[in-house]
Each structure stands twice: as structure tokens, then as C-alpha cells.
Scaffold this motif. Structure first.
Motif, short mmCIF file in Angstrom:
data_model
loop_
_atom_site.label_atom_id
_atom_site.label_comp_id
_atom_site.label_asym_id
_atom_site.label_seq_id
_atom_site.Cartn_x
_atom_site.Cartn_y
_atom_site.Cartn_z
N UNK A 112 0.63 -14.96 10.38
CA UNK A 112 -0.94 -15.94 10.99
C UNK A 112 -1.91 -14.97 9.88
N UNK A 113 -1.02 -13.97 9.22
CA UNK A 113 -2.53 -13.37 8.72
C UNK A 113 -2.36 -12.44 7.26
N UNK A 114 -1.74 -14.16 6.96
CA UNK A 114 -1.00 -14.63 5.49
C UNK A 114 -2.04 -13.74 4.53
N UNK A 115 -3.41 -14.39 4.27
CA UNK A 115 -4.55 -14.66 3.57
C UNK A 115 -5.17 -13.30 3.00
N UNK A 116 -5.39 -12.57 3.96
CA UNK A 116 -5.68 -11.36 4.59
C UNK A 116 -5.04 -10.29 4.10
N UNK A 117 -3.86 -10.29 4.01
CA UNK A 117 -2.61 -9.98 3.17
C UNK A 117 -2.33 -9.75 1.56
N UNK A 118 -2.79 -11.03 1.63
CA UNK A 118 -2.75 -11.57 0.28
C UNK A 118 -4.30 -11.05 -0.32
N UNK A 119 -4.90 -10.57 0.57
CA UNK A 119 -6.60 -9.91 -0.40
C UNK A 119 -6.50 -8.92 -0.91
N UNK A 120 -5.01 -8.22 -0.10
CA UNK A 120 -5.59 -6.51 -0.53
C UNK A 120 -4.30 -6.69 -2.07
N UNK A 140 -3.80 -3.18 -3.64
CA UNK A 140 -3.11 -2.55 -2.87
C UNK A 140 -1.41 -3.19 -2.31
N UNK A 141 -1.05 -2.27 -2.08
CA UNK A 141 0.44 -2.96 -1.22
C UNK A 141 1.02 -3.19 -0.22
N UNK A 142 1.34 -4.94 0.00
CA UNK A 142 1.53 -4.68 1.58
C UNK A 142 3.55 -5.36 1.56
N UNK A 143 4.43 -4.34 2.95
CA UNK A 143 5.82 -5.10 2.69
C UNK A 143 5.34 -6.59 3.31
N UNK A 144 6.63 -7.60 3.31
CA UNK A 144 6.48 -8.96 3.80
C UNK A 144 7.99 -8.90 4.06
N UNK A 145 8.96 -10.27 4.59
CA UNK A 145 10.60 -10.38 5.02
C UNK A 145 10.39 -11.40 3.48
N UNK A 146 11.31 -11.66 3.85
CA UNK A 146 12.09 -12.23 2.50
C UNK A 146 13.44 -12.76 3.09
N UNK A 147 14.53 -13.52 2.84
CA UNK A 147 15.24 -13.89 3.55
C UNK A 147 16.05 -12.79 3.29
N UNK A 148 16.34 -12.44 2.43
CA UNK A 148 17.95 -10.62 2.30
C UNK A 148 17.38 -9.82 2.65
N UNK A 153 1.52 2.03 -7.26
CA UNK A 153 2.06 3.29 -6.15
C UNK A 153 3.15 2.31 -5.71
N UNK A 154 3.67 1.36 -5.86
CA UNK A 154 5.28 0.91 -5.44
C UNK A 154 6.59 2.23 -5.40
N UNK A 155 6.48 2.91 -7.47
CA UNK A 155 7.23 3.97 -7.27
C UNK A 155 6.55 5.37 -6.12
N UNK A 156 5.36 5.46 -6.30
CA UNK A 156 4.62 6.62 -5.32
C UNK A 156 5.01 6.29 -3.93
N UNK A 205 1.90 2.32 2.04
CA UNK A 205 1.40 1.30 2.01
C UNK A 205 -0.07 0.86 2.79
N UNK A 206 -0.59 -0.20 2.10
CA UNK A 206 -1.88 -0.68 3.07
C UNK A 206 -1.78 -2.41 3.73
N UNK A 207 -0.36 -2.63 3.52
CA UNK A 207 -0.32 -4.03 4.93
C UNK A 207 1.57 -4.24 5.43
N UNK A 208 1.67 -4.72 6.41
CA UNK A 208 3.05 -4.95 6.64
C UNK A 208 2.59 -6.33 7.09
N UNK A 209 3.43 -7.18 6.55
CA UNK A 209 3.64 -8.18 7.55
C UNK A 209 4.62 -8.39 8.00
N UNK A 210 4.74 -8.17 10.10
CA UNK A 210 5.52 -8.44 10.99
C UNK A 210 6.19 -9.44 11.55
N UNK A 211 7.18 -10.03 10.51
CA UNK A 211 7.73 -11.26 10.91
C UNK A 211 8.89 -11.14 11.39
N UNK A 212 9.80 -11.22 11.17
CA UNK A 212 11.09 -11.86 12.12
C UNK A 212 12.10 -10.78 11.14
#
Length: 328
Positions: free
Chosen positions: A9-17, A22-30, A46-49, A161-168
Motif C-alpha cells: 500500500x506504499x507504492x508511491x513512496x517506493x516510486x519516489x526512491x 535508487x533501487x527498489x525490489x518488487x514482485x512480479x508474476x515470475x 547500482x543494479x550491477x553493484x 538496496x534502498x527499498x523492498x516491496x513485501x508482496x506475496x
């Protein structure tokens, strides 16, 4: 760096990073992806680092609206348009001619770019909030099994990394299919969430995946992420075996009193040999839990993981590819 954990429910804050490079990890269907502004060399570096990823390994660019293709691709060949209309959004990555606006770091200096339109509400909303396409390889340390839960992402990347979205947990559990549409007929460069059979419903002449490409296709194969370096490997030694455990090398390993774990769709013929057994109901479940099983085996200090081989049809092609790569 402290990694901030976001709820879905905090995707807008994650998008600001992401907008702040900055880097943010997020779920996809894969699998979980590690996102950065695909149009920023600073962000992408920063991804490669964070992953320890070799810079000659191209990244997949994720979009949330088709209009973003104009920024990324010089053209969309007819066969690519057909794949897009029939199979996007989904677990299909299409290799296309890139524009000069895409940083060379994203494409490993190639004149092509791999693009995906994910079929996952959280991923799509995050990209829309960010307002830019996201370069997003799997969210794990390079070479490790891909992350299918936010806990696995945290295990590898917390503090990096700066952020991680804790999804299913992810539904499919294996990476997307990659198809090269820059030439005709199109060629599968990596098997994944969309099967060859599905691709051939759109384009019957689609060339199947070849683990050991011939000389004339080697150059094409380097266009795909995930082909040039070791991937998907747990610390435990992986064996691909039949449920009857017919493997001379495996039998020798077990004779050395190692701790072994087993996963497959049939029960092993000698269950007493295993400290942990996961019998999956079908290939879909097998694919969904494979990488997580690898990680749990490592956490349990397993020496060996035995993966039951499957018929190479449909999702079986992608499953066997990941297991073979893990066993190298």
C-alpha cells in the motif's frame, strides 16, 4: 544503507526512491525484480553493484503502458506486434532494436533491448507511479537462485538496496521467456513463463530454445539476459535425476554420507536417503517452488539437492533449463 521495507500500500513512496535513482525490489508474476530507472545510467549502475552482476549481462526493461515502447525501441517488427497483442501483459520478454535514449549499460552495449510488460498489479502500479520504464533483473545476488519471496530478496540484498516491496510469493516462480524478434523467424533465447507452444500459436515458425546454440545463432543468444554466466545455483550440489534415482554420480555422493534433499512430482524410490522431500502436485507447483526449495536446502546445510527430471514440453522446458544450469 538501510533497506526500507514497504507494504503493497506504499507504492508511491517506493516510486519516489526510483525517481531519486535508487533501487527498489518488487514482485512480479515470475520472480522478484530489482528495479531502477532504465533511462538513468547512474541508477542502472547500482543494479550491477548491488547484485555483483557482470556488466556484459543485459537487463530487461519493464513497462506499464505500450506508449513507453516509443522511448525504448526504434521499431516494433510485425511479428513482435503480434506477440504483444496476444501475449502481453505476461511472462514474455521481447528483444527489439533499441533507441539511443536507452543507456548502453542496460543493453551491455548491444543495439537491442529486452522489454517486458508484466502481468502483475503491484509491478504495473509501481512503474506507473515511477513514471519511467524500469530495468529489473531478478532481485538476488548474481549466480544465486532467483528470489520468489520478499524474504529471499532480504536475505541477499538487505543493506544493498534502498527499498523492498513485501508482496506475496510469486505465482510462476521461473523467469520470463525471452524471444528475439529482431529477425525472422523469431527465436526463443530463454525458456520461461510462456511456452513454445503458446508462441507458435502466434507465429508457427518460432525457433525453439537451444541450450547449446549453433554458430549462426550464438550472436543472437547474447541478446538475452541470463545466458552468459552461471545462474540459479544453490550452495548445495544439484543433481537432475529420475524418481528412481538412476544417477551413478548421485549414488556415489549419497555413499559419502552427505545430507540430501529431494524435489519432484513423484516420490523418490528411496525416501530414507533424504533429509527433506518435496513432492509437487504438478509442474506448475514444481516451477513455483523450485528456487525457494534451493534456498531452504541451503539454510538447512544440505550437501546435495536432487531434482526430478521432467518431460520437456510446455513449462517442462523452462524447468529443465533451470535445473541443468543449477547443476553445472
Amino acid at each position: 544503507m538501510i533497506t526500507r521495507h514497504f507494504s503493497v500500500f506504499e507504492l508511491e513512496s517506493a516510486a519516489q526512491l526510483l525517481r531519486s535513482e535508487e533501487l527498489v525490489a518488487f514482485p512480479t508474476e515470475t520472480v522478484y525484480g530489482l528495479g531502477a530507472n532504465a533511462m538513468s545510467t547512474t541508477a542502472v549502475s547500482k543494479i550491477f553493484e548491488a547484485k555483483g552482476r557482470p556488466s556484459d549481462n543485459p537487463l530487461i526493461v519493464h513497462i506499464a503502458v505500450l506508449s513507453q515502447l516509443a522511448t525504448i525501441c526504434r521499431e516494433v517488427p510485425t511479428v513482435a506486434s503480434q506477440f504483444i497483442s496476444q501475449l502481453w501483459p505476461g511472462a514474455l520478454t521481447i528483444v527489439l532494436p533499441k533507441t539511443d535514449e536507452v543507456p548502453d549499460l542496460v543493453t551491455a552495449g548491444l543495439d537491442t533491448v529486452a522489454v517486458r510488460f508484466p502481468n502483475h498489479s503491484i509491478a504495473l502500479e509501481l512503474i506507473r507511479f515511477a513514471g519511467v520504464p524500469l530495468a529489473a533483473p531478478s532481485a538476488n545476488r548474481s549466480g544465486r537462485p532467483s528470489a520468489t519471496t520478499w524474504q529471499s530478496v532480504a536475505e541477499d540484498l538487505d543493506g544493498r538496496i534502498a527499498g523492498l516491496i513485501c508482496g506475496e510469493p510469486t505465482a510462476f516462480g521461473l523467469e520470463s521467456t525471452v524471444v528475439d524478434a529482431t529477425n525472422y523467424p523469431p527465436r526463443v533465447l530463454r525458456p520461461g513463463g510462456v511456452s513454445l507452444e503458446q508462441l507458435r500459436e502466434v507465429c508457427p515458425s518460432t525457433v525453439p530454445y537451444n541450450l547449446e546454440p549453433s554458430t549462426d545463432s550464438t550472436k543472437s543468444s547474447t541478446n538475452s539476459p541470463g545466458l552468459r554466466h552461471k545462474h540459479y545455483q544453490p550452495r548445495a550440489k544439484v543433481f537432475v535425476v529420475s524418481a528412481e534415482l538412476e544417477s551413478t554420480e548421485f549414488t556415489a555422493a549419497i555413499a559419502s554420507n552427505v545430507v540430501a534433499h529431494y524435489i519432484g512430482v513423484h516420490s523418490p524410490s528411496m525416501p530414507m536417503r533424504f533429509a527433506s522431500i518435496r513432492v509437487c502436485s504438478d509442474l506448475s507447483e514444481y516451477g513455483a517452488v523450485l528456487f525457494d526449495f534451493f534456498r531452504k536446502a541451503d539454510s538447512a546445510a544440505a550437501d546435495v539437492v536432487c531434482c526430478e527430471s521432467v518431460e520437456e514440453l510446455g513449462i517442462g522446458v523452462a524447468l529443465m533449463d533451470r535445473m541443468r544450469r543449477a547443476s553445472k
